[in-house]
Design a protein around this motif. Structure first.
Motif, PDB file in Angstrom:
ATOM      1  N   ASP A   3       1.138  -1.576  -0.151  1.00 29.35           N
ATOM      2  CA  ASP A   3      -0.467   0.503   0.047  1.00 29.35           C
ATOM      3  C   ASP A   3       0.666   1.097   0.017  1.00 29.35           C
ATOM      4  N   LEU A   4       1.714   1.039   0.660  1.00 23.88           N
ATOM      5  CA  LEU A   4       2.707   2.293   0.134  1.00 23.88           C
ATOM      6  C   LEU A   4       3.939   2.434  -1.407  1.00 23.88           C
ATOM      7  N   ALA A   5       4.214   3.483  -1.148  1.00 25.83           N
ATOM      8  CA  ALA A   5       4.791   3.823  -2.631  1.00 25.83           C
ATOM      9  C   ALA A   5       6.204   3.228  -2.286  1.00 25.83           C
ATOM     10  N   SER A   6       6.142   2.860  -3.616  1.00 21.79           N
ATOM     11  CA  SER A   6       7.714   2.270  -4.043  1.00 21.79           C
ATOM     12  C   SER A   6       8.655   2.486  -3.600  1.00 21.79           C
ATOM     13  N   ALA A   7       9.984   1.784  -2.902  1.00 25.13           N
ATOM     14  CA  ALA A   7      11.769   2.971  -2.871  1.00 25.13           C
ATOM     15  C   ALA A   7      11.711   3.593  -4.903  1.00 25.13           C
ATOM     16  N   GLU A   8      11.590   2.855  -5.521  1.00 30.92           N
ATOM     17  CA  GLU A   8      12.329   3.867  -6.689  1.00 30.92           C
ATOM     18  C   GLU A   8      11.043   4.441  -7.261  1.00 30.92           C
ATOM     19  N   GLU A   9       9.945   4.834  -6.652  1.00 34.69           N
ATOM     20  CA  GLU A   9       8.644   5.518  -7.069  1.00 34.69           C
ATOM     21  C   GLU A   9       9.225   7.514  -5.901  1.00 34.69           C
ATOM     22  N   ILE A  10       9.625   6.784  -4.668  1.00 40.07           N
ATOM     23  CA  ILE A  10      10.058   7.843  -3.742  1.00 40.07           C
ATOM     24  C   ILE A  10      11.050   8.308  -4.144  1.00 40.07           C
ATOM     25  N   ILE A  11      11.668   7.712  -4.855  1.00 44.08           N
ATOM     26  CA  ILE A  11      13.337   7.498  -4.624  1.00 44.08           C
ATOM     27  C   ILE A  11      13.427   8.903  -6.358  1.00 44.08           C
ATOM     28  N   TRP A  12      12.564   8.119  -7.286  1.00 45.74           N
ATOM     29  CA  TRP A  12      12.549   9.083  -8.613  1.00 45.74           C
ATOM     30  C   TRP A  12      11.927  10.355  -8.160  1.00 45.74           C
ATOM     31  N   GLY A  27       6.921  11.723   4.358  1.00 36.88           N
ATOM     32  CA  GLY A  27       6.204  11.200   6.012  1.00 36.88           C
ATOM     33  C   GLY A  27       6.392  10.424   6.643  1.00 36.88           C
ATOM     34  N   ILE A  28       6.888   9.612   7.342  1.00 37.53           N
ATOM     35  CA  ILE A  28       7.262   8.705   8.713  1.00 37.53           C
ATOM     36  C   ILE A  28       7.040   8.691   9.725  1.00 37.53           C
ATOM     37  N   GLY A  29       5.356   8.346  10.137  1.00 35.98           N
ATOM     38  CA  GLY A  29       4.781   8.028  11.502  1.00 35.98           C
ATOM     39  C   GLY A  29       5.151   6.737  12.024  1.00 35.98           C
ATOM     40  N   PRO A  30       5.510   7.785  13.268  1.00 34.16           N
ATOM     41  CA  PRO A  30       6.010   6.195  14.003  1.00 34.16           C
ATOM     42  C   PRO A  30       4.269   6.076  15.354  1.00 34.16           C
ATOM     43  N   HIS A  31       4.848   4.812  15.383  1.00 38.16           N
ATOM     44  CA  HIS A  31       4.284   4.801  16.396  1.00 38.16           C
ATOM     45  C   HIS A  31       4.373   5.351  17.804  1.00 38.16           C
ATOM     46  N   ALA A  32       2.830   5.258  19.142  1.00 39.84           N
ATOM     47  CA  ALA A  32       2.945   5.864  19.846  1.00 39.84           C
ATOM     48  C   ALA A  32       4.064   5.691  20.530  1.00 39.84           C
ATOM     49  N   ASP A  33       4.805   4.472  20.697  1.00 40.23           N
ATOM     50  CA  ASP A  33       6.110   5.147  21.437  1.00 40.23           C
ATOM     51  C   ASP A  33       7.461   5.090  21.437  1.00 40.23           C
ATOM     52  N   GLY A  34       7.244   5.620  19.796  1.00 38.76           N
ATOM     53  CA  GLY A  34       8.062   6.493  18.971  1.00 38.76           C
ATOM     54  C   GLY A  34       9.059   5.865  18.393  1.00 38.76           C
ATOM     55  N   SER A  35       8.500   4.430  18.119  1.00 39.37           N
ATOM     56  CA  SER A  35       9.338   3.428  17.514  1.00 39.37           C
ATOM     57  C   SER A  35       8.815   3.507  15.797  1.00 39.37           C
ATOM     58  N   ILE A  36       9.586   3.136  15.044  1.00 40.72           N
ATOM     59  CA  ILE A  36       9.510   3.093  13.622  1.00 40.72           C
ATOM     60  C   ILE A  36       8.720   2.173  12.869  1.00 40.72           C
ATOM     61  N   PRO A  37       7.508   1.885  12.304  1.00 43.50           N
ATOM     62  CA  PRO A  37       6.937   0.788  11.953  1.00 43.50           C
ATOM     63  C   PRO A  37       7.166  -0.132  11.052  1.00 43.50           C
ATOM     64  N   ASP A  38       7.541  -1.971  10.744  1.00 46.42           N
ATOM     65  CA  ASP A  38       8.280  -2.267  10.216  1.00 46.42           C
ATOM     66  C   ASP A  38       7.854  -1.556   8.974  1.00 46.42           C
ATOM     67  N   TYR A  39       7.637  -1.861   8.366  1.00 46.90           N
ATOM     68  CA  TYR A  39       6.989  -1.536   6.581  1.00 46.90           C
ATOM     69  C   TYR A  39       7.697   0.041   6.561  1.00 46.90           C
ATOM     70  N   TYR A  40       7.765   0.434   7.589  1.00 48.62           N
ATOM     71  CA  TYR A  40       8.679   1.651   6.604  1.00 48.62           C
ATOM     72  C   TYR A  40       9.969   1.939   6.408  1.00 48.62           C
ATOM     73  N   GLN A  41      10.810   0.597   7.749  1.00 51.76           N
ATOM     74  CA  GLN A  41      12.040   0.460   8.524  1.00 51.76           C
ATOM     75  C   GLN A  41      12.297  -0.316   6.717  1.00 51.76           C
ATOM     76  N   ILE A  42      11.447  -1.226   6.119  1.00 57.32           N
ATOM     77  CA  ILE A  42      11.883  -2.055   4.819  1.00 57.32           C
ATOM     78  C   ILE A  42      11.841  -1.061   3.930  1.00 57.32           C
ATOM     79  N   ARG A  43      11.511   0.082   4.113  1.00 50.36           N
ATOM     80  CA  ARG A  43      11.031   0.721   2.844  1.00 50.36           C
ATOM     81  C   ARG A  43      12.657   1.950   2.966  1.00 50.36           C
TER      82      ARG A  43
END
Length: 160
Positions: A3-12, A27-43
């Motif tokens: 559901d996220l933009a691909s790395a290629e789309e973001i880079i371009w 925009g990278i939305g962290p969880h309430a505890d400040g951690s970055i969701p796994d799917y954002y970390q992968i991207r």
């Protein structure tokens, strides 16, 4: 992740903005505890892999005004602050050769061409219209996300 933009789309998108002198905010939305969701970390990791090889074409560069910001839909240009390096950022593999008409001999003289992430020496020469044609390397660099960077060492014919 799909559901996220691909790395290629973001880079371009980022390249497009930098080539026009703009900025890019992701925009990278962290969880309430400040951690970055796994799917954002992968991207972000995928984007970081591209930057490890090609980041110099973005960091501390500016638009190359002689080529405006693009040549067709799949080439963008940036240049180093000292105006001795021009980067052509290619969206997609152009095949065995790429012809870049904005790198015209009346604007700059190309001394050397390399592809970031590739050790092979590239052959280049003039096009019929005074641009630059480059023989692409046999091997594509890794971590490119189908966005490749040619680095041109140039001598400026006119000040920017």
């Amino acid at each position: 992740l799909e559901d996220l933009a691909s790395a290629e789309e973001i880079i371009w998108d980022l390249i497009d903005n930098v080539a026009m002198g703009g900025n890019y905010l992701m925009g990278i939305g962290p969880h309430a505890d400040g951690s970055i969701p796994d799917y954002y970390q992968i991207r972000l990791g995928e984007i970081g892999d591209w930057f490890k090889t090609n980041g110099e074409a973005i960091w501390e560069t500016r638009p190359w005004l002689w080529g405006y910001f693009h040549e067709g839909d799949n080439v963008r240009y940036t240049m180093s602050k000292d105006e001795q390096t021009v980067y052509a950022l290619l969206h997609g593999w152009p095949g065995s050769r790429v012809s870049l008409e904005y790198l015209h001999s009346s604007i700059c003289v190309v001394d050397d061409v390399q592809m970031l992430g590739v050790d092979e020496k590239l052959q280049f020469g003039p096009t019929d219209r005074g641009g630059c044609v480059v023989d692409m390397p046999r091997q594509k660099p890794g971590n490119s996300h189908s966005i490749y960077v040619l680095k041109f060492k140039v001598k400026r014919e006119e000040p920017v």
